[in-house]
Write a protein that holds these residues in place. Structure first.
Motif, mmCIF file in Angstrom:
data_model
loop_
_atom_site.group_PDB
_atom_site.id
_atom_site.type_symbol
_atom_site.label_atom_id
_atom_site.label_comp_id
_atom_site.label_asym_id
_atom_site.label_seq_id
_atom_site.Cartn_x
_atom_site.Cartn_y
_atom_site.Cartn_z
ATOM 1 N N ALA A 108 10.148 53.587 2.119
ATOM 2 C CA ALA A 108 9.238 54.548 2.718
ATOM 3 C C ALA A 108 9.219 55.716 1.537
ATOM 4 O O ALA A 108 9.959 55.825 0.796
ATOM 5 C CB ALA A 108 9.850 55.071 4.011
ATOM 6 N N GLY A 109 8.114 56.311 1.646
ATOM 7 C CA GLY A 109 7.886 57.657 0.745
ATOM 8 C C GLY A 109 6.579 57.616 0.451
ATOM 9 O O GLY A 109 5.867 56.798 0.674
ATOM 10 N N PRO A 110 6.241 58.902 -0.087
ATOM 11 C CA PRO A 110 4.846 59.053 -0.247
ATOM 12 C C PRO A 110 4.283 57.963 -1.496
ATOM 13 O O PRO A 110 5.400 58.224 -2.625
ATOM 14 C CB PRO A 110 4.557 60.594 -0.928
ATOM 15 N N GLU A 111 3.244 57.858 -1.611
ATOM 16 C CA GLU A 111 2.647 57.022 -2.740
ATOM 17 C C GLU A 111 2.085 57.734 -3.752
ATOM 18 O O GLU A 111 1.470 58.781 -3.308
ATOM 19 C CB GLU A 111 1.452 55.840 -2.286
ATOM 20 N N GLU A 112 2.376 57.369 -5.046
ATOM 21 C CA GLU A 112 1.697 58.182 -6.083
ATOM 22 C C GLU A 112 0.359 57.865 -6.146
ATOM 23 O O GLU A 112 -0.177 56.609 -6.277
ATOM 24 C CB GLU A 112 2.425 58.040 -7.450
ATOM 25 N N VAL A 113 -0.643 58.923 -6.423
ATOM 26 C CA VAL A 113 -2.006 58.490 -6.585
ATOM 27 C C VAL A 113 -2.328 58.841 -7.846
ATOM 28 O O VAL A 113 -2.090 59.848 -8.322
ATOM 29 C CB VAL A 113 -2.991 59.418 -5.487
ATOM 30 N N VAL A 114 -3.012 57.788 -8.806
ATOM 31 C CA VAL A 114 -3.159 58.044 -10.051
ATOM 32 C C VAL A 114 -4.849 58.154 -10.100
ATOM 33 O O VAL A 114 -5.515 57.174 -9.651
ATOM 34 C CB VAL A 114 -2.656 56.909 -10.908
#
Length: 121
Positions: free
Chosen positions: A112-118
């Motif tokens: 779990a955790g925020p996804e990195e958006v590229v």
């Protein structure tokens, strides 16, 4: 048509055999149902532990301590915890049904955790 004396009780044997087969089938289905329920418990504990760890990491607290606490509250124990920034990966161990010689407990993994958006241009 009359039955001879040597055929008396043959229906009893058939009923006993059918009852035995149904009893074995019921026992097998009970084991499968218990395994499914234990797996659901393990996966729910892993999911909730990972979410608690990610929330703790976002707040600046120790994610593995929070994950271990939530896993224990849900009937499992934390066996592995890895934090990479605010992303937390956990592995939990939950007790499985120890019927008919099944010795193993069940493990489940979650992240779990925020996804990195590229963004690319």
């Amino acid at each position: 048509m009359r039955r001879g004396p040597d055929e008396r009780g043959s229906a009893t044997l058939l009923v006993v055999a059918c009852a035995g087969v149904l009893l074995m089938l019921g026992a097998a289905l009970a084991v499968v149902a218990a395994m499914v329920a234990a797996h659901r418990t393990a996966q729910a504990a892993a999911d909730l532990a990972a979410l608690a760890g990610a929330a703790a990491a976002g707040d600046g607290a120790d994610p593995c301590t929070a994950a271990a606490s939530v896993a224990a509250a849900n009937g499992a124990s934390l066996t592995d915890c890895r934090a990479d920034g605010t992303q937390v990966s956990v592995v939990v161990l939950a007790a499985g049904p120890h019927w008919l010689g099944q010795p193993d407990d069940l493990t489940a993994r979650a992240r779990a955790g925020p996804e990195e958006v590229v963004l690319s241009r």
